[in-house]
Motif scaffolding. Structure first.
Motif, PDB file in Angstrom:
ATOM      1  N   LEU A  37      -3.290 -53.057 -91.606  1.00 43.74           N
ATOM      2  CA  LEU A  37      -2.691 -53.901 -92.455  1.00 43.74           C
ATOM      3  C   LEU A  37      -1.374 -54.677 -91.675  1.00 43.74           C
ATOM      4  O   LEU A  37      -1.341 -55.790 -91.565  1.00 43.74           O
ATOM      5  CB  LEU A  37      -2.117 -53.470 -93.845  1.00 43.74           C
ATOM      6  N   SER A  38      -0.815 -53.718 -90.782  1.00 43.98           N
ATOM      7  CA  SER A  38       0.505 -54.299 -90.229  1.00 43.98           C
ATOM      8  C   SER A  38      -0.216 -55.249 -88.888  1.00 43.98           C
ATOM      9  O   SER A  38       0.405 -56.526 -88.645  1.00 43.98           O
ATOM     10  CB  SER A  38       1.215 -53.009 -89.557  1.00 43.98           C
ATOM     11  N   HIS A  39      -1.161 -55.026 -88.232  1.00 46.51           N
ATOM     12  CA  HIS A  39      -1.917 -55.848 -87.493  1.00 46.51           C
ATOM     13  C   HIS A  39      -2.623 -57.078 -88.113  1.00 46.51           C
ATOM     14  O   HIS A  39      -2.560 -57.939 -87.027  1.00 46.51           O
ATOM     15  CB  HIS A  39      -3.018 -55.099 -86.616  1.00 46.51           C
ATOM     16  N   MET A  40      -2.934 -56.954 -89.245  1.00 48.92           N
ATOM     17  CA  MET A  40      -3.511 -58.250 -89.623  1.00 48.92           C
ATOM     18  C   MET A  40      -2.255 -59.221 -90.088  1.00 48.92           C
ATOM     19  O   MET A  40      -2.746 -60.592 -90.188  1.00 48.92           O
ATOM     20  CB  MET A  40      -4.326 -57.688 -91.004  1.00 48.92           C
ATOM     21  N   GLY A  41      -1.032 -58.926 -90.332  1.00 49.82           N
ATOM     22  CA  GLY A  41      -0.093 -60.036 -90.340  1.00 49.82           C
ATOM     23  C   GLY A  41      -0.164 -60.432 -91.748  1.00 49.82           C
ATOM     24  O   GLY A  41      -0.193 -59.838 -92.630  1.00 49.82           O
ATOM     25  N   PRO A  42       0.074 -61.969 -91.870  1.00 51.35           N
ATOM     26  CA  PRO A  42       0.081 -62.691 -93.203  1.00 51.35           C
ATOM     27  C   PRO A  42      -1.166 -62.300 -94.113  1.00 51.35           C
ATOM     28  O   PRO A  42      -0.950 -62.351 -95.309  1.00 51.35           O
ATOM     29  CB  PRO A  42       0.434 -64.076 -92.609  1.00 51.35           C
ATOM     30  N   ARG A  43      -2.356 -62.086 -93.320  1.00 51.83           N
ATOM     31  CA  ARG A  43      -3.503 -62.057 -94.305  1.00 51.83           C
ATOM     32  C   ARG A  43      -3.461 -60.699 -95.069  1.00 51.83           C
ATOM     33  O   ARG A  43      -4.310 -60.699 -96.024  1.00 51.83           O
ATOM     34  CB  ARG A  43      -4.581 -61.934 -93.161  1.00 51.83           C
ATOM     35  N   ALA A  44      -2.692 -59.846 -94.654  1.00 51.07           N
ATOM     36  CA  ALA A  44      -2.781 -58.623 -95.462  1.00 51.07           C
ATOM     37  C   ALA A  44      -1.735 -58.802 -96.626  1.00 51.07           C
ATOM     38  O   ALA A  44      -1.655 -58.005 -97.399  1.00 51.07           O
ATOM     39  CB  ALA A  44      -2.190 -57.474 -94.455  1.00 51.07           C
ATOM     40  N   ARG A  45      -1.025 -59.893 -96.658  1.00 54.07           N
ATOM     41  CA  ARG A  45       0.111 -60.008 -97.672  1.00 54.07           C
ATOM     42  C   ARG A  45      -0.405 -59.693 -99.219  1.00 54.07           C
ATOM     43  O   ARG A  45       0.230 -59.082-100.004  1.00 54.07           O
ATOM     44  CB  ARG A  45       0.765 -61.400 -97.638  1.00 54.07           C
TER      45      ARG A  45
END
Length: 441
Positions: free
Chosen positions: A166-174
């Motif tokens: 999730l951390s690597h996904m950035g804003p998409r994981a919000r």
């Protein structure tokens, strides 16, 4: 004044423990029948244990800006765990040799009832494999299997990997992070509801213990029990007290802050019974969410200070009681083996006994049959182990947070001095007042 005092959870738990002891003494059969009360409470806590660890770890890592921070926290936590658990093993070894509680018992191992040991450990020795098996066991057969069985390390592994993703996904994981945050708050509110029945659980657990084994069993092995409790007390006050001072806080104030959790552990003999609320309180006192999420769950397995004290003391006690000679080399081998086997301990009642049985079986020179001597008082020593485990894990989390710069000193001082509110999820919500949101730093 009295009504206000009785309204406090730790007082209610203490009353429950007292009533349980009285019931066990004067009505042992009825007391023994109350065991399901304690078992039900542990099951209720375990019901939310896996989702809380999952949500806390994932949220902590997903919000971490620098992935190097994760490795730094994990590495320092493992170093701390290894040093403290080794020190606890050595302390137990030194004290049992000085006091020699088993000296003079002259027990013949051939006369002991080994069937009692088998009955005591039935169905619970599945985790006694070698070190390679232990490492392979950390990897779950499936994610659902890990959650279904409440496997702490397996859940921790999956949660860590998911958090990193999730951390690597950035804003998409919000959106996922927002859902997990709401889910986490809901779980902690459930814990608050479950804690209302802690006094009843403590009463049932203590009534069963005293009713089943009786006070006579305590007296017969009182020297070992006294030595165990004294050693745990010295470890907490001297060792953990020194760590607390180096970390910038008062151990006494910290224990006072955790009094509800400690009395719950006293009644249930399980350090797992307070994990969710302990995590919430540590966040409230100023420890960052990532540190709490990583250190507390992993500490249950890798930092069992009370268990470690018990292992070396019990092993040498059996040797003393059965007149089994142990050289310095033999005792160092015991210490070395326990450095590995102690890391597989769980936070539930009886796990120390099981791990000790597996350790003695692998050594060969100390008779495993001698463990039957501990059956009568093992349940009573479990309280000392569990409380020491809980305090050690909590102090360790504070120390590691201080070490990695993840402890809010100002917030910590406010909470420990009583100048800040209690964790919102663990206090009653009044309908006529707006809900207070506590910010974790």
């Amino acid at each position: 004044m009295i009504k206000r005092l009785i309204g406090k959870l730790y007082v209610q738990v203490l009353i429950g423990v007292t009533i349980g002891i009285v019931l066990g003494i004067y009505s042992p059969n009825f007391g023994a029948d109350l065991k399901p009360l304690g078992d039900a409470f542990i099951k209720l806590i375990k019901m939310v244990f896996a989702p809380i660890i999952f949500a806390t770890v994932v949220l902590g890592i997903a919000k971490m800006e620098n992935m190097k921070e994760l490795g730094r926290v994990g590495a320092r936590a493992l170093i701390y765990f290894e040093i403290l658990s080794t020190f606890a093993l050595v302390l137990g070894l030194v004290v049992v040799n000085l006091v020699q509680p088993g000296q003079g018992m002259n027990v013949d191992p051939a006369t002991l009832d080994t069937k009692s040991i088998a009955a005591y450990t039935a169905g619970a020795a599945s985790g006694s494999g070698g070190f390679t098996d232990f490492l392979l066991h950390i990897i779950p057969a499936s994610v659902t299997d890990a959650f279904a069985k409440n496997e702490i390390l397996q859940i921790l592994l999956f949660s860590t990997l998911f958090g990193i993703a999730l951390s690597h996904m950035g804003p998409r994981a919000r959106p996922v992070v927002d859902v997990l945050e709401a889910f986490s708050h809901g779980m902690f509110h459930i814990v608050g509801m479950i804690m209302r029945v802690a006094p009843l659980a403590a009463c049932g657990a203590m009534a069963f213990t005293v009713g089943k084994y009786g006070l006579g069993s305590i007296v017969s092995l009182g020297k070992l029990m006294g030595t165990m409790y004294l050693t745990c007390f010295l470890f907490v006050t001297i060792v953990l007290g020194s760590i607390a001072r180096l970390s910038g806080f008062s151990l006494w104030k910290f224990l006072k802050y955790l009094k509800d959790e400690l009395f719950t552990v006293l009644g249930t003999s399980s350090s797992e019974s307070v994990v969710p609320q302990l995590m919430n309180k540590l966040e409230n006192v100023g420890v960052s969410k990532p540190v709490v999420g990583l250190v507390i769950p992993s500490g249950l397995t890798f930092n069992p200070d009370g268990q470690c004290i018990y292992y070396t003391m019990a092993a040498v006690f059996i040797a003393q009681a059965t007149n089994t000679p142990l050289t310095l080399t033999d005792q160092l081998i015991v210490l070395g083996v326990l450095l590995l086997t102690s890391k597989g301990s769980a936070g539930v009642t009886g796990s120390g006994f099981i791990t000790l049985a597996a350790t003695l079986a692998s050594l060969g020179n100390i008779p495993v049959a001698g463990m039957v001597l501990l059956l009568g008082v093992d349940r009573f020593m479990s309280e000392a182990r569990s409380i020491t485990n809980t305090i050690g894990n909590a102090v360790g989390t504070m120390a590691i947070a201080k070490w990695v710069g993840a402890l809010d000193k100002e917030r910590m001082d406010q909470v420990l001095d009583g100048r800040a509110d209690a964790p919102e999820a663990l206090r009653p919500v009044k309908a006529e007042k707006p809900e207070v949101q506590v910010k974790f730093t």
